[in-house]
Design a protein around this motif. Structure first.
Motif, PDB file in Angstrom:
ATOM      1  N   GLY A   1       0.841  -1.202   0.000  1.00  0.00           N
ATOM      2  CA  GLY A   1       0.000   0.000   0.000  1.00  0.00           C
ATOM      3  C   GLY A   1       0.869   1.243   0.000  1.00  0.00           C
ATOM      4  O   GLY A   1       0.721   2.142  -0.840  1.00  0.00           O
ATOM      5  N   THR A   2       1.814   1.273   0.918  1.00  0.00           N
ATOM      6  CA  THR A   2       2.750   2.401   1.035  1.00  0.00           C
ATOM      7  C   THR A   2       3.532   2.586  -0.263  1.00  0.00           C
ATOM      8  O   THR A   2       3.676   3.702  -0.761  1.00  0.00           O
ATOM      9  N   ILE A   3       4.022   1.474  -0.809  1.00  0.00           N
ATOM     10  CA  ILE A   3       4.779   1.525  -2.066  1.00  0.00           C
ATOM     11  C   ILE A   3       3.910   2.132  -3.170  1.00  0.00           C
ATOM     12  O   ILE A   3       4.365   2.992  -3.934  1.00  0.00           O
ATOM     13  N   THR A   4       2.656   1.689  -3.238  1.00  0.00           N
ATOM     14  CA  THR A   4       1.742   2.189  -4.279  1.00  0.00           C
ATOM     15  C   THR A   4       1.571   3.706  -4.176  1.00  0.00           C
ATOM     16  O   THR A   4       1.618   4.414  -5.188  1.00  0.00           O
TER      17      THR A   4
ATOM     18  N   GLU B   1       2.593   6.373  -6.984  1.00  0.00           N
ATOM     19  CA  GLU B   1       1.589   7.300  -7.537  1.00  0.00           C
ATOM     20  C   GLU B   1       2.077   8.745  -7.443  1.00  0.00           C
ATOM     21  O   GLU B   1       1.732   9.580  -8.278  1.00  0.00           O
ATOM     22  N   ALA B   2       2.906   9.020  -6.410  1.00  0.00           N
ATOM     23  CA  ALA B   2       3.448  10.374  -6.240  1.00  0.00           C
ATOM     24  C   ALA B   2       4.722  10.575  -7.077  1.00  0.00           C
ATOM     25  O   ALA B   2       5.384  11.604  -6.979  1.00  0.00           O
ATOM     26  N   GLY B   3       5.069   9.540  -7.859  1.00  0.00           N
ATOM     27  CA  GLY B   3       6.232   9.669  -8.747  1.00  0.00           C
ATOM     28  C   GLY B   3       7.572   9.422  -8.069  1.00  0.00           C
ATOM     29  O   GLY B   3       8.624   9.737  -8.628  1.00  0.00           O
ATOM     30  N   VAL B   4       7.538   8.850  -6.871  1.00  0.00           N
ATOM     31  CA  VAL B   4       8.788   8.599  -6.136  1.00  0.00           C
ATOM     32  C   VAL B   4       9.317   7.203  -6.494  1.00  0.00           C
ATOM     33  O   VAL B   4       8.586   6.230  -6.364  1.00  0.00           O
ATOM     34  N   PRO B   5      10.572   7.105  -6.957  1.00  0.00           N
ATOM     35  CA  PRO B   5      11.128   5.780  -7.261  1.00  0.00           C
ATOM     36  C   PRO B   5      11.260   4.918  -5.999  1.00  0.00           C
ATOM     37  O   PRO B   5      11.586   5.439  -4.929  1.00  0.00           O
TER      38      PRO B   5
END
Ligand SMILES: [Zn+2]
Lengths: 225, 117
Positions: free
Chosen positions: A25-28, A32-36
């Motif tokens: 969830g956190t990764i998603t 979504e915020a564009g963070v690698p």
């Protein structure tokens, strides 16, 4: 939670599937915020006991199967995966100093702004505790001006009693389908568990899977220096 | 992996008699047993690539559950609860016992070549 304030997130867990059960969830949200996001996966879960349900793996075929599942989940979550090459269930017997230096060299190369790992001593599986401890040590050894933030995930039943409530709680409910998709990609590991959850849901009348998997909690590690 | 057929496994076992072979022997109830049930205990043991020779090898059992005994010069190797078997591409005998949702509880594997590290 402002996910886009981070520039790169590194996840350090020992098993293919820890990232999906614990932090997909956190990764998603970060993606979504564009963070690698880079996942440093300690082992291939070679000694896992789930062999698929119905059964399709065995002790010797499991590592390759789990490796493929991990590569597949990297596509599902749109993250980069690096496999560290340790062996499942043996991390606590490795030289902690060496593992910490290994992680530190990778972190210096990637230069993340945030590292997520297991909370040493409160993560149930010996590999979780050992790799979490090495990850904390690695981050601690970095120069304080280059040191990323560290979030530690606790799993043990006594976590709230001993550590208090987690500092960060991510609600995966809005993107729960994605989390389910990530977990199910680890087919060899997830099938038996999903069956059990379905049985539990039938008897309780609640969605047990969603109930248990919805929140992802982390403690912010403080380094005193 | 397929359900054990005793005659076929017996034949395969005998092909390893009086040869240097590598054995993987394992039992586990997982690392989460006590996490999910306070009354449970985490237990497990494995030995990977023990190099041995045995002079007798036998599989016995009732229904779906089987036992294997390997008689060595100065001791025995034993596994109980085996349900499935397979011969891999390297001609190694892979046997394991699984619970109702496919989780491995016990394994014994024998090969003339060592198993991967
Ligand atoms: Zn794990």
């Amino acid at each position: 939670m402002e996910f886009n304030k981070h520039k790169h997130v590194v996840i350090i867990y020992p098993h293919p599937d820890d990232e999906s059960f614990g932090a997909s969830g956190t990764i998603t949200y970060f993606r979504e915020a564009g963070v690698p996001v880079t996942y440093l996966c300690g082992t291939l879960g070679e000694m896992g006991r789930n062999m698929g349900s119905p059964l399709f793996a065995n002790r010797e075929t499991l590592p390759e199967i789990r490796k493929q599942e991990l590569l597949e989940v990297a596509k599902v979550l749109d993250i980069e995966v690096k496999m560290l090459g340790y062996r499942d269930k043996t991390l606590e017997f490795e030289d902690k100093d060496k593992v910490a230096e290994h992680l530190k060299s990778l972190l210096e190369e990637i230069a993340p702004s945030l590292v997520i790992t297991h909370y040493p001593g409160y993560a149930v599986h010996p590999d979780h505790n050992a790799l979490g401890a090495a990850a904390v040590e690695a981050v601690k050894r970095m120069d304080s001006d280059k040191r990323p933030e560290l979030w530690a995930q606790a799993i043990s039943n006594d976590r709230i009693e001993v550590l208090g409530k987690p500092d960060i709680v991510i609600d995966a409910d809005p993107i729960f389908d994605k989390k389910v998709q990530a977990i199910k990609t680890h087919r060899s590991q997830a099938e038996a568990m999903i069956k059990r959850m379905e049985q539990a849901s039938e008897s309780s009348g609640e969605n047990e899977f969603r109930k248990r998997m919805r929140y992802e909690g982390f403690y912010i590690w403080s380094f005193d220096d | 992996m397929k359900p054990i057929k005793m005659e076929e496994v017996q034949q395969k076992l005998e092909s390893f008699v009086n040869k240097d072979v590598y054995v993987h022997l394992e039992t586990t109830n997982g690392a989460y047993a006590r996490h999910f049930d306070k009354k449970a205990y985490n237990v497990g043991a494995y030995i990977r690539n023990a190099k041995v020779q045995f002079s007798r090898a036998k599989i016995v059992g009732e229904g779906e559950f089987h036992r294997v005994g390997l008689k060595m010069d100065i001791g025995w190797i034993y596994a109980e609860g085996l349900t499935h078997w397979n011969v891999d591409d390297e001609g190694r005998l892979i046997m394991a016992g699984h619970d109702d949702v496919g989780r491995l509880m016990v394994a014994i594997q024998i090969g003339e070549k060592p198993f991967g590290q």
